[in-house]
Motif scaffolding. Sequence first.
Motif, PDB file in Angstrom:
ATOM      1  N   ILE A 117      54.863  49.342  44.747  1.00 21.09           N
ATOM      2  CA  ILE A 117      54.355  48.319  43.835  1.00 21.09           C
ATOM      3  C   ILE A 117      53.095  47.638  44.376  1.00 21.09           C
ATOM      4  CG2 ILE A 117      54.983  46.110  42.745  1.00 21.09           C
ATOM      5  CD1 ILE A 117      57.943  47.279  42.956  1.00 21.09           C
ATOM      6  N   ILE A 118      52.959  47.579  45.706  1.00 17.74           N
ATOM      7  CA  ILE A 118      51.795  46.895  46.290  1.00 17.74           C
ATOM      8  C   ILE A 118      50.508  47.632  45.914  1.00 17.74           C
ATOM      9  CG2 ILE A 118      50.684  46.214  48.442  1.00 17.74           C
ATOM     10  CD1 ILE A 118      53.487  46.220  49.706  1.00 17.74           C
ATOM     11  N   PRO A 119      49.566  46.956  45.270  1.00 11.14           N
ATOM     12  CA  PRO A 119      48.320  47.637  44.934  1.00 11.14           C
ATOM     13  C   PRO A 119      47.499  47.915  46.194  1.00 11.14           C
ATOM     14  CG  PRO A 119      48.179  45.320  44.343  1.00 11.14           C
ATOM     15  CD  PRO A 119      49.578  45.559  44.825  1.00 11.14           C
ATOM     16  N   SER A 120      46.779  49.026  46.192  1.00 15.90           N
ATOM     17  CA  SER A 120      46.043  49.402  47.407  1.00 15.90           C
ATOM     18  C   SER A 120      44.970  48.371  47.766  1.00 15.90           C
ATOM     19  CB  SER A 120      45.420  50.780  47.240  1.00 15.90           C
ATOM     20  OG  SER A 120      44.651  50.820  46.071  1.00 15.90           O
ATOM     21  N   GLN A 121      44.590  47.531  46.796  1.00 17.66           N
ATOM     22  CA  GLN A 121      43.588  46.498  47.081  1.00 17.66           C
ATOM     23  C   GLN A 121      44.058  45.526  48.162  1.00 17.66           C
ATOM     24  OE1 GLN A 121      44.092  47.716  43.933  1.00 17.66           O
ATOM     25  NE2 GLN A 121      42.143  48.728  44.289  1.00 17.66           N
ATOM     26  N   VAL A 122      45.391  45.358  48.264  1.00 19.10           N
ATOM     27  CA  VAL A 122      45.909  44.401  49.236  1.00 19.10           C
ATOM     28  C   VAL A 122      45.781  44.927  50.668  1.00 19.10           C
ATOM     29  CG1 VAL A 122      47.991  43.163  49.953  1.00 19.10           C
ATOM     30  CG2 VAL A 122      47.464  43.373  47.545  1.00 19.10           C
ATOM     31  N   THR A 123      45.836  46.238  50.834  1.00 17.91           N
ATOM     32  CA  THR A 123      45.794  46.785  52.188  1.00 17.91           C
ATOM     33  C   THR A 123      44.467  47.451  52.535  1.00 17.91           C
ATOM     34  OG1 THR A 123      46.838  48.775  51.338  1.00 17.91           O
ATOM     35  CG2 THR A 123      48.276  47.161  52.364  1.00 17.91           C
ATOM     36  N   MET A 124      43.619  47.697  51.541  1.00 14.96           N
ATOM     37  CA  MET A 124      42.481  48.578  51.824  1.00 14.96           C
ATOM     38  C   MET A 124      41.407  47.934  52.709  1.00 14.96           C
ATOM     39  SD  MET A 124      40.471  48.822  48.226  1.00 14.96           S
ATOM     40  CE  MET A 124      39.349  47.535  47.707  1.00 14.96           C
ATOM     41  N   ILE A 125      41.224  46.606  52.613  1.00 20.26           N
ATOM     42  CA  ILE A 125      40.139  46.000  53.402  1.00 20.26           C
ATOM     43  C   ILE A 125      40.461  46.018  54.899  1.00 20.26           C
ATOM     44  CG2 ILE A 125      38.846  43.861  53.785  1.00 20.26           C
ATOM     45  CD1 ILE A 125      39.002  43.455  50.695  1.00 20.26           C
ATOM     46  N   PRO A 126      41.666  45.547  55.321  1.00 18.59           N
ATOM     47  CA  PRO A 126      41.994  45.686  56.749  1.00 18.59           C
ATOM     48  C   PRO A 126      42.023  47.150  57.208  1.00 18.59           C
ATOM     49  CG  PRO A 126      43.468  44.141  55.705  1.00 18.59           C
ATOM     50  CD  PRO A 126      42.681  44.770  54.611  1.00 18.59           C
TER      51      PRO A 126
ATOM     52  N   ASN B 241      33.693  45.605  44.895  1.00 20.03           N
ATOM     53  CA  ASN B 241      32.289  45.175  44.903  1.00 20.03           C
ATOM     54  C   ASN B 241      32.068  43.911  45.722  1.00 20.03           C
ATOM     55  OD1 ASN B 241      31.609  47.303  43.287  1.00 20.03           O
ATOM     56  ND2 ASN B 241      31.782  46.130  41.384  1.00 20.03           N
ATOM     57  N   ASP B 242      32.986  42.932  45.554  1.00 16.99           N
ATOM     58  CA  ASP B 242      32.788  41.637  46.214  1.00 16.99           C
ATOM     59  C   ASP B 242      32.866  41.728  47.730  1.00 16.99           C
ATOM     60  OD1 ASP B 242      32.412  40.573  43.816  1.00 16.99           O
ATOM     61  OD2 ASP B 242      34.166  39.260  43.778  1.00 16.99           O
ATOM     62  N   MET B 243      33.579  42.740  48.216  1.00 21.68           N
ATOM     63  CA  MET B 243      33.665  42.966  49.648  1.00 21.68           C
ATOM     64  C   MET B 243      32.278  43.063  50.290  1.00 21.68           C
ATOM     65  SD  MET B 243      35.907  46.074  50.974  1.00 21.68           S
ATOM     66  CE  MET B 243      35.421  46.425  52.647  1.00 21.68           C
ATOM     67  N   TYR B 244      31.363  43.712  49.588  1.00 24.58           N
ATOM     68  CA  TYR B 244      30.026  43.943  50.131  1.00 24.58           C
ATOM     69  C   TYR B 244      29.034  42.848  49.739  1.00 24.58           C
ATOM     70  CZ  TYR B 244      31.594  48.590  51.336  1.00 24.58           C
ATOM     71  OH  TYR B 244      32.263  49.638  51.876  1.00 24.58           O
ATOM     72  N   ASP B 245      29.472  41.964  48.840  1.00 21.12           N
ATOM     73  CA  ASP B 245      28.586  40.902  48.367  1.00 21.12           C
ATOM     74  C   ASP B 245      28.379  39.876  49.485  1.00 21.12           C
ATOM     75  OD1 ASP B 245      27.497  38.661  47.052  1.00 21.12           O
ATOM     76  OD2 ASP B 245      28.269  39.432  45.138  1.00 21.12           O
ATOM     77  N   ILE B 246      27.120  39.641  49.871  1.00 24.79           N
ATOM     78  CA  ILE B 246      26.858  38.765  51.026  1.00 24.79           C
ATOM     79  C   ILE B 246      27.367  37.347  50.782  1.00 24.79           C
ATOM     80  CG2 ILE B 246      25.099  37.963  52.648  1.00 24.79           C
ATOM     81  CD1 ILE B 246      23.331  40.256  51.374  1.00 24.79           C
ATOM     82  N   THR B 247      27.206  36.848  49.541  1.00 24.37           N
ATOM     83  CA  THR B 247      27.615  35.474  49.275  1.00 24.37           C
ATOM     84  C   THR B 247      29.129  35.332  49.194  1.00 24.37           C
ATOM     85  OG1 THR B 247      27.390  35.903  46.928  1.00 24.37           O
ATOM     86  CG2 THR B 247      25.512  34.889  48.027  1.00 24.37           C
ATOM     87  N   LYS B 248      29.858  36.430  48.942  1.00 27.24           N
ATOM     88  CA  LYS B 248      31.314  36.332  48.790  1.00 27.24           C
ATOM     89  C   LYS B 248      32.035  36.910  49.997  1.00 27.24           C
ATOM     90  CE  LYS B 248      30.890  36.509  43.803  1.00 27.24           C
ATOM     91  NZ  LYS B 248      30.469  37.476  42.802  1.00 27.24           N
ATOM     92  N   GLY B 249      31.867  38.182  50.227  1.00 28.28           N
ATOM     93  CA  GLY B 249      32.394  38.781  51.446  1.00 28.28           C
ATOM     94  C   GLY B 249      33.866  39.090  51.467  1.00 28.28           C
ATOM     95  N   ILE B 250      34.316  39.510  52.643  1.00 29.51           N
ATOM     96  CA  ILE B 250      35.673  40.016  52.803  1.00 29.51           C
ATOM     97  C   ILE B 250      36.723  38.940  52.546  1.00 29.51           C
ATOM     98  CG2 ILE B 250      37.282  40.731  54.631  1.00 29.51           C
ATOM     99  CD1 ILE B 250      35.119  42.644  55.566  1.00 29.51           C
ATOM    100  N   GLY B 251      36.487  37.720  53.041  1.00 32.81           N
ATOM    101  CA  GLY B 251      37.461  36.655  52.828  1.00 32.81           C
ATOM    102  C   GLY B 251      37.737  36.452  51.353  1.00 32.81           C
ATOM    103  N   TYR B 252      36.672  36.392  50.571  1.00 31.29           N
ATOM    104  CA  TYR B 252      36.812  36.172  49.139  1.00 31.29           C
ATOM    105  C   TYR B 252      37.526  37.340  48.466  1.00 31.29           C
ATOM    106  CZ  TYR B 252      35.560  34.773  44.430  1.00 31.29           C
ATOM    107  OH  TYR B 252      35.613  34.395  43.124  1.00 31.29           O
ATOM    108  N   ALA B 253      37.098  38.567  48.816  1.00 32.84           N
ATOM    109  CA  ALA B 253      37.704  39.753  48.196  1.00 32.84           C
ATOM    110  C   ALA B 253      39.206  39.817  48.481  1.00 32.84           C
ATOM    111  CB  ALA B 253      37.015  41.029  48.684  1.00 32.84           C
ATOM    112  N   THR B 254      39.605  39.462  49.708  1.00 34.98           N
ATOM    113  CA  THR B 254      41.037  39.505  50.020  1.00 34.98           C
ATOM    114  C   THR B 254      41.806  38.438  49.230  1.00 34.98           C
ATOM    115  OG1 THR B 254      40.548  38.166  51.964  1.00 34.98           O
ATOM    116  CG2 THR B 254      40.917  40.509  52.328  1.00 34.98           C
ATOM    117  N   ALA B 255      41.184  37.272  49.015  1.00 36.13           N
ATOM    118  CA  ALA B 255      41.857  36.244  48.204  1.00 36.13           C
ATOM    119  C   ALA B 255      42.107  36.773  46.791  1.00 36.13           C
ATOM    120  CB  ALA B 255      41.022  34.967  48.160  1.00 36.13           C
ATOM    121  N   LEU B 256      41.098  37.472  46.231  1.00 41.01           N
ATOM    122  CA  LEU B 256      41.283  38.049  44.897  1.00 41.01           C
ATOM    123  C   LEU B 256      42.432  39.058  44.914  1.00 41.01           C
ATOM    124  CD1 LEU B 256      37.630  38.762  43.649  1.00 41.01           C
ATOM    125  CD2 LEU B 256      38.987  36.690  43.433  1.00 41.01           C
TER     126      LEU B 256
END
Lengths: 294, 286
Positions: A117-126, B241-256
């Motif tokens: 159920i976990i979307p890959s968006q939750v794990t993909m950045i780390p 997309n927001d991951m690479y956005d300089i003004t938003k970045g990884i912190g913001y993308a993970t919150a989304l």
Amino acid sequence: MRKIKEFISKALLYFLLILIGFVFLYPIFYMISYSFMDTEDLVNPFVKWIPTKLYLENYKSALNVLNYKTSLISSIYVALIPSLLQIIFCSVTGYGLARFDFKGKKIILFLIIATFIIPSQVTMIPQFLMYKDLNLIGSLYSFILPAIFSQGLRSSIFILIFYQFFKMFPKSLEEAAKIDGANYLTIFLRIAVPSALPAYLVSFIFSFVWYWNESTLSALYFGNKIKTLTLGLQNFTATYQNIYSSSITQTGKSINEAINMAGTLLTILPLLIFYFVFQRWFVESVDRTGITGE
Amino acid sequence: MKLKNKNALMGIIFVSGWIIGFLVFTLVPIIRTIWFSFNNVKFTANGIKETYVGLLNYKNAFLLDPVFTDYIIEYISQMLIFIPIIVTFSLIAAIMLNKKIKGKGFFRTIFFLPVIITSGPVMQKLIEQNATALPGVYKYFSMEYLAKNFGIFGNLFGMVLNSFIMILWFSGVQILIFIAGLQKLDKSVYEAASIDGASKWQMFWKLTLPALMPVISINVVYTLVTLSNFALNHIVQKISNDMYDITKGIGYATALAIIYFIIILILLSVFLLITKNKDGEKYAKN
């Protein structure tokens, strides 16, 4: 009277099935039809479905834009290796859960369903940052490593397929082998794996297709290093403009519906062939693996 | 006792690959994602640098982001409309394909074909070129007219018409699961009901549907997960997309991503509650 009623309901049934079948195939007919049209046919209101001549230029451009041969090889490679590894290791996990009792088994089964159920968006950045630290961005290892540890694309489904399959499969043969002194690994490789061939084949074809069609994770992890057909189609318009931008003014050859459709068809063509080879296995997959089991 | 211990040990050995994988590729990333979502994350020469900002990323997502709230509303309404359509359609298709008809395999092959070709880029191209709208629909409905006169419902209705084929294309696996469920139903119950004079219609509502409720739940979950992970989903695209956005970045993308996950969980519990309730009714009536 009763016969007439039966006949009408049968006729209605076939009518509906054919109608739905047509609706399903409509985009594919559309793709084939448009991909052969030249610019004149496209603007001609009298040409609806059948192009006036067999025009192959769209395919030539699309092959060129997709860099077809290289992309096709990348696609096969990206789909084949992770999916093979994924099913091998998912079957090991599924077997362990189906055949042995240990503390925490229920929790593991629960977590396997939860990971689905976990979307890959939750794990993909780390995960991306981890591959970056290991210098694996742009290599296939970003797909291979999770696959080896049963965490690939939709691994949960495959673990559950094997779990279900091994649970339904009678234990007697394995127990006989155990009495003869065979160890667990031999039993698994010699008895369980051969018995589960249908589950392996079904899992493989699904895994292959899902890896082939992946675009979000592959775009992130591969960067510009590995270019699959799916990623090629994603950047189709931009690549086209790059290649032909200088000649647009001279030949009037800007991108149009027909070239787009030719590119799309070329991208799915290998999968269509794959589907017609394994068609039976796809359509009977649920029966053969008993995934919906109790 | 000794054998039991050995058995347990072997089980853990077989499952150990998954356990390591779960820790490395799922659990630790989730924890890091949660941690990142409370931080401002920047790439520096010495690796990534985090500054704790509390709930700022979450606040910005709802208050400052010009599109995110709209995407969430769009996503939720899509799920509320698409999932019932897909599940109902696949149930009807499965019932039709389960009848004694000629060419069953042929129809199954066609209905299942989309499963292999629905990748994000392919669907993107087909939608762009209007290949997924119901043929002829444009002659009768104007999307602008709908949007103007019926507000958000008009928009949604337009969306359904516009991508009607695409919605149906997501029903392949579900049809197969329903067919398997239908074949497991107890035939003697139907014979008894028909002797008692029950009509086909009554049998469907009183026998088939309650018995299929667990299968319906499976299909609801499958549909929700597939649609939520699909590459054309606006939220999925925005997070990448927001991951690479300089003004938003990884912190913001993970919150989304965290907000998205919570919404998925809420939707999932709502749908499961609905299907479970009906299951309960069945036992109450018995």
